[in-house]
Design a protein around this motif. Structure first.
Motif, PDB file in Angstrom:
ATOM      1  N   LEU A  49      15.424   8.263 -19.415  1.00 49.44           N
ATOM      2  CA  LEU A  49      14.477   9.312 -19.799  1.00 49.44           C
ATOM      3  C   LEU A  49      13.285   8.771 -20.586  1.00 49.44           C
ATOM      4  O   LEU A  49      12.960   9.237 -21.674  1.00 49.44           O
ATOM      5  N   ARG A  50      12.609   7.771 -20.004  1.00 46.62           N
ATOM      6  CA  ARG A  50      11.402   7.240 -20.621  1.00 46.62           C
ATOM      7  C   ARG A  50      10.181   7.786 -19.888  1.00 46.62           C
ATOM      8  O   ARG A  50      10.200   7.955 -18.673  1.00 46.62           O
ATOM      9  N   LYS A  51       9.133   8.043 -20.625  1.00 49.09           N
ATOM     10  CA  LYS A  51       7.918   8.551 -20.015  1.00 49.09           C
ATOM     11  C   LYS A  51       7.235   7.417 -19.249  1.00 49.09           C
ATOM     12  O   LYS A  51       7.017   6.329 -19.792  1.00 49.09           O
ATOM     13  N   LEU A  52       6.914   7.664 -17.977  1.00 47.81           N
ATOM     14  CA  LEU A  52       6.358   6.617 -17.123  1.00 47.81           C
ATOM     15  C   LEU A  52       5.076   6.030 -17.706  1.00 47.81           C
ATOM     16  O   LEU A  52       4.876   4.812 -17.695  1.00 47.81           O
ATOM     17  N   SER A  53       4.206   6.873 -18.229  1.00 47.99           N
ATOM     18  CA  SER A  53       2.937   6.377 -18.776  1.00 47.99           C
ATOM     19  C   SER A  53       3.167   5.436 -19.951  1.00 47.99           C
ATOM     20  O   SER A  53       2.424   4.463 -20.131  1.00 47.99           O
ATOM     21  N   ASP A  54       4.218   5.692 -20.753  1.00 47.44           N
ATOM     22  CA  ASP A  54       4.527   4.804 -21.870  1.00 47.44           C
ATOM     23  C   ASP A  54       5.031   3.454 -21.366  1.00 47.44           C
ATOM     24  O   ASP A  54       4.699   2.405 -21.921  1.00 47.44           O
ATOM     25  N   VAL A  55       5.839   3.486 -20.305  1.00 45.24           N
ATOM     26  CA  VAL A  55       6.364   2.240 -19.736  1.00 45.24           C
ATOM     27  C   VAL A  55       5.223   1.398 -19.184  1.00 45.24           C
ATOM     28  O   VAL A  55       5.132   0.191 -19.434  1.00 45.24           O
ATOM     29  N   ILE A  56       4.311   2.045 -18.438  1.00 43.60           N
ATOM     30  CA  ILE A  56       3.197   1.318 -17.830  1.00 43.60           C
ATOM     31  C   ILE A  56       2.277   0.724 -18.893  1.00 43.60           C
ATOM     32  O   ILE A  56       1.791  -0.403 -18.763  1.00 43.60           O
ATOM     33  N   SER A  57       2.043   1.471 -19.960  1.00 45.66           N
ATOM     34  CA  SER A  57       1.128   0.993 -21.004  1.00 45.66           C
ATOM     35  C   SER A  57       1.680  -0.213 -21.758  1.00 45.66           C
ATOM     36  O   SER A  57       0.934  -0.911 -22.438  1.00 45.66           O
ATOM     37  N   GLY A  58       2.988  -0.479 -21.621  1.00 46.76           N
ATOM     38  CA  GLY A  58       3.592  -1.587 -22.352  1.00 46.76           C
ATOM     39  C   GLY A  58       3.684  -2.880 -21.570  1.00 46.76           C
ATOM     40  O   GLY A  58       4.323  -3.823 -22.026  1.00 46.76           O
ATOM     41  N   ILE A  59       3.059  -2.954 -20.366  1.00 47.28           N
ATOM     42  CA  ILE A  59       3.168  -4.169 -19.552  1.00 47.28           C
ATOM     43  C   ILE A  59       1.800  -4.820 -19.376  1.00 47.28           C
ATOM     44  O   ILE A  59       0.758  -4.195 -19.609  1.00 47.28           O
ATOM     45  N   ASP A  60       1.813  -6.072 -18.948  1.00 48.85           N
ATOM     46  CA  ASP A  60       0.584  -6.784 -18.601  1.00 48.85           C
ATOM     47  C   ASP A  60       0.291  -6.492 -17.130  1.00 48.85           C
ATOM     48  O   ASP A  60       0.931  -7.042 -16.234  1.00 48.85           O
ATOM     49  N   ARG A  61      -0.684  -5.652 -16.862  1.00 50.32           N
ATOM     50  CA  ARG A  61      -0.943  -5.208 -15.496  1.00 50.32           C
ATOM     51  C   ARG A  61      -1.672  -6.253 -14.656  1.00 50.32           C
ATOM     52  O   ARG A  61      -1.815  -6.079 -13.449  1.00 50.32           O
ATOM     53  N   GLU A  62      -2.106  -7.326 -15.268  1.00 50.63           N
ATOM     54  CA  GLU A  62      -2.692  -8.424 -14.506  1.00 50.63           C
ATOM     55  C   GLU A  62      -1.619  -9.200 -13.751  1.00 50.63           C
ATOM     56  O   GLU A  62      -1.880  -9.774 -12.698  1.00 50.63           O
ATOM     57  N   THR A  63      -0.409  -9.217 -14.294  1.00 50.58           N
ATOM     58  CA  THR A  63       0.643 -10.061 -13.717  1.00 50.58           C
ATOM     59  C   THR A  63       1.880  -9.293 -13.273  1.00 50.58           C
ATOM     60  O   THR A  63       2.731  -9.862 -12.584  1.00 50.58           O
ATOM     61  N   HIS A  64       2.004  -8.002 -13.642  1.00 50.79           N
ATOM     62  CA  HIS A  64       3.240  -7.277 -13.366  1.00 50.79           C
ATOM     63  C   HIS A  64       2.986  -5.873 -12.815  1.00 50.79           C
ATOM     64  O   HIS A  64       1.908  -5.301 -12.988  1.00 50.79           O
ATOM     65  N   HIS A  65       4.010  -5.340 -12.158  1.00 46.36           N
ATOM     66  CA  HIS A  65       4.037  -3.956 -11.687  1.00 46.36           C
ATOM     67  C   HIS A  65       5.323  -3.294 -12.176  1.00 46.36           C
ATOM     68  O   HIS A  65       6.345  -3.960 -12.364  1.00 46.36           O
ATOM     69  N   ILE A  66       5.263  -1.976 -12.345  1.00 46.25           N
ATOM     70  CA  ILE A  66       6.478  -1.178 -12.485  1.00 46.25           C
ATOM     71  C   ILE A  66       6.803  -0.656 -11.093  1.00 46.25           C
ATOM     72  O   ILE A  66       5.984   0.022 -10.469  1.00 46.25           O
ATOM     73  N   SER A 124       0.813  -1.219   0.000  1.00 49.41           N
ATOM     74  CA  SER A 124       0.000   0.000   0.000  1.00 49.41           C
ATOM     75  C   SER A 124       0.845   1.267   0.000  1.00 49.41           C
ATOM     76  O   SER A 124       0.424   2.307  -0.496  1.00 49.41           O
ATOM     77  N   SER A 125       2.051   1.197   0.565  1.00 51.91           N
ATOM     78  CA  SER A 125       2.913   2.378   0.612  1.00 51.91           C
ATOM     79  C   SER A 125       4.082   2.287  -0.366  1.00 51.91           C
ATOM     80  O   SER A 125       4.959   3.155  -0.368  1.00 51.91           O
ATOM     81  N   ALA A 126       4.100   1.242  -1.184  1.00 53.78           N
ATOM     82  CA  ALA A 126       5.211   1.058  -2.126  1.00 53.78           C
ATOM     83  C   ALA A 126       5.082   2.021  -3.303  1.00 53.78           C
ATOM     84  O   ALA A 126       3.985   2.436  -3.679  1.00 53.78           O
ATOM     85  N   LYS A 127       6.221   2.379  -3.883  1.00 53.26           N
ATOM     86  CA  LYS A 127       6.240   3.261  -5.047  1.00 53.26           C
ATOM     87  C   LYS A 127       6.164   2.393  -6.296  1.00 53.26           C
ATOM     88  O   LYS A 127       7.173   1.878  -6.778  1.00 53.26           O
ATOM     89  N   LEU A 128       4.940   2.223  -6.793  1.00 55.18           N
ATOM     90  CA  LEU A 128       4.771   1.405  -7.989  1.00 55.18           C
ATOM     91  C   LEU A 128       3.689   1.986  -8.895  1.00 55.18           C
ATOM     92  O   LEU A 128       2.788   2.692  -8.453  1.00 55.18           O
ATOM     93  N   ASP A 129       3.846   1.725 -10.191  1.00 54.43           N
ATOM     94  CA  ASP A 129       2.912   2.186 -11.219  1.00 54.43           C
ATOM     95  C   ASP A 129       2.636   3.693 -11.092  1.00 54.43           C
ATOM     96  O   ASP A 129       3.576   4.475 -11.006  1.00 54.43           O
ATOM     97  N   GLU A 130       1.351   4.076 -11.032  1.00 62.73           N
ATOM     98  CA  GLU A 130       1.022   5.510 -11.008  1.00 62.73           C
ATOM     99  C   GLU A 130       1.411   6.196  -9.702  1.00 62.73           C
ATOM    100  O   GLU A 130       1.349   7.428  -9.604  1.00 62.73           O
ATOM    101  N   ARG A 131       1.801   5.428  -8.680  1.00 62.04           N
ATOM    102  CA  ARG A 131       2.223   6.047  -7.418  1.00 62.04           C
ATOM    103  C   ARG A 131       3.674   6.534  -7.476  1.00 62.04           C
ATOM    104  O   ARG A 131       4.165   7.124  -6.519  1.00 62.04           O
ATOM    105  N   ILE A 132       4.360   6.279  -8.578  1.00 64.97           N
ATOM    106  CA  ILE A 132       5.716   6.795  -8.757  1.00 64.97           C
ATOM    107  C   ILE A 132       5.599   8.276  -9.115  1.00 64.97           C
ATOM    108  O   ILE A 132       4.984   8.639 -10.117  1.00 64.97           O
ATOM    109  N   ALA A 133       6.167   9.136  -8.277  1.00 65.38           N
ATOM    110  CA  ALA A 133       5.971  10.590  -8.411  1.00 65.38           C
ATOM    111  C   ALA A 133       6.962  11.205  -9.395  1.00 65.38           C
ATOM    112  O   ALA A 133       7.817  12.012  -9.034  1.00 65.38           O
ATOM    113  N   SER A 134       6.868  10.800 -10.641  1.00 65.01           N
ATOM    114  CA  SER A 134       7.731  11.379 -11.672  1.00 65.01           C
ATOM    115  C   SER A 134       7.108  11.121 -13.032  1.00 65.01           C
ATOM    116  O   SER A 134       6.557  10.044 -13.278  1.00 65.01           O
ATOM    117  N   VAL A 135       7.175  12.114 -13.900  1.00 64.34           N
ATOM    118  CA  VAL A 135       6.651  11.942 -15.257  1.00 64.34           C
ATOM    119  C   VAL A 135       7.610  11.099 -16.087  1.00 64.34           C
ATOM    120  O   VAL A 135       7.197  10.259 -16.878  1.00 64.34           O
TER     121      VAL A 135
END
Length: 255
Positions: free
Chosen positions: A91-108, A66-77
């Protein structure tokens, strides 16, 4: 100065004076402030097979992270992304990185903070990795087990040694110490033994001593198993805090 030289000089000035300031203000800048970063989907695609967590496992994982820095909780663009093959993509955009993963099985997951005082712009933003939810769940279970083990160690039992011929003052001191351990939530084993060169103690005196010891612990204490040994010889009594009695006794003490 030719147009080519002028253009090159302007690019150098932009990298030195403009780009570092832009990186510090990415959260307030429009998307056009940076060229669109792209994450090669093939860099993320070759994943190790990961089963989908059960509902109960997902609930436990959500609670432990709940307090981990993952996915959209990472405070950086923008982020520095480490691929499953350990390729470093800065220098990759976080939203692009997140959109490229399977969110059912993985976290950034953020694995390192950015260093705001660094001279290199890419060192000022956090580093992230792709981690399987199953792996995070296993890590959470391991941490919980370590926590339980440490807790057990911190409330380990204590042993109080007495002789059958102990005098009253020494007995009171030892029993007060035992009570302190019990108040801390520890188990206390009271070991009684005859002194090799002490006075001979009658069976009646031994029984009176046992009554004093047990009488001292009446209330918030109980024997968690039967005594072992024999009266007058080597005898061990086993005490532990009686949580129910202590809980019921607490409101009365407050009153």
């Amino acid at each position: 100065m030719s147009n080519l030289h002028l253009h090159t000089a302007l690019q150098a000035l932009h990298r030195i004076f403009v780009l570092p300031n832009l990186l510090e203000r990415t959260s307030t800048l429009p998307p056009a402030a940076f060229p669109r970063s792209t994450v090669n989907s093939r860099a993320i695609a070759p994943l190790v097979f990961s089963r989908t967590l059960t509902y109960i496992e997902r609930q436990k994982l959500r609670k432990t992270t709940s307090s981990a820095k993952l996915d959209e909780r990472i405070a950086s663009v923008y982020v520095n992304f480490v691929t499953p093959e350990n390729e470093f993509l800065p220098l990759r955009k976080l939203s692009d990185v997140i959109s490229g993963i399977d969110r059912e099985t993985h976290h950034i997951v953020q694995v390192a903070d950015g260093n705001r005082s660094a001279s290199d712009p890419k060192d000022r933003i956090p580093v992230v990795k792709l981690i399987r939810k199953q792996e995070l769940f296993e890590q959470a279970l391991k941490q919980a087990e370590i926590k339980r083990t440490n807790k057990k160690k911190s409330v380990s039992g204590k042993t109080i040694e007495l002789s059958w011929s102990i005098d009253g003052n020494d007995l009171s001191h030892r029993l007060r110490k035992a009570q302190e351990f019990l108040d801390e939530g520890r188990k206390v084993d009271v070991v009684l033994a005859p002194k090799k060169r002490g006075k001979v103690v009658s069976e009646k005196e031994c029984e009176e001593l046992l009554d004093k010891i047990k009488g001292e612990f009446i209330g918030g204490t109980k024997e968690y198993k039967d005594a072992e040994g024999k009266i007058g010889g080597l005898l061990t009594l086993f005490f532990e805090p009686d949580l129910k009695k202590r809980k019921n006794k607490a409101p009365e003490a407050d009153a």
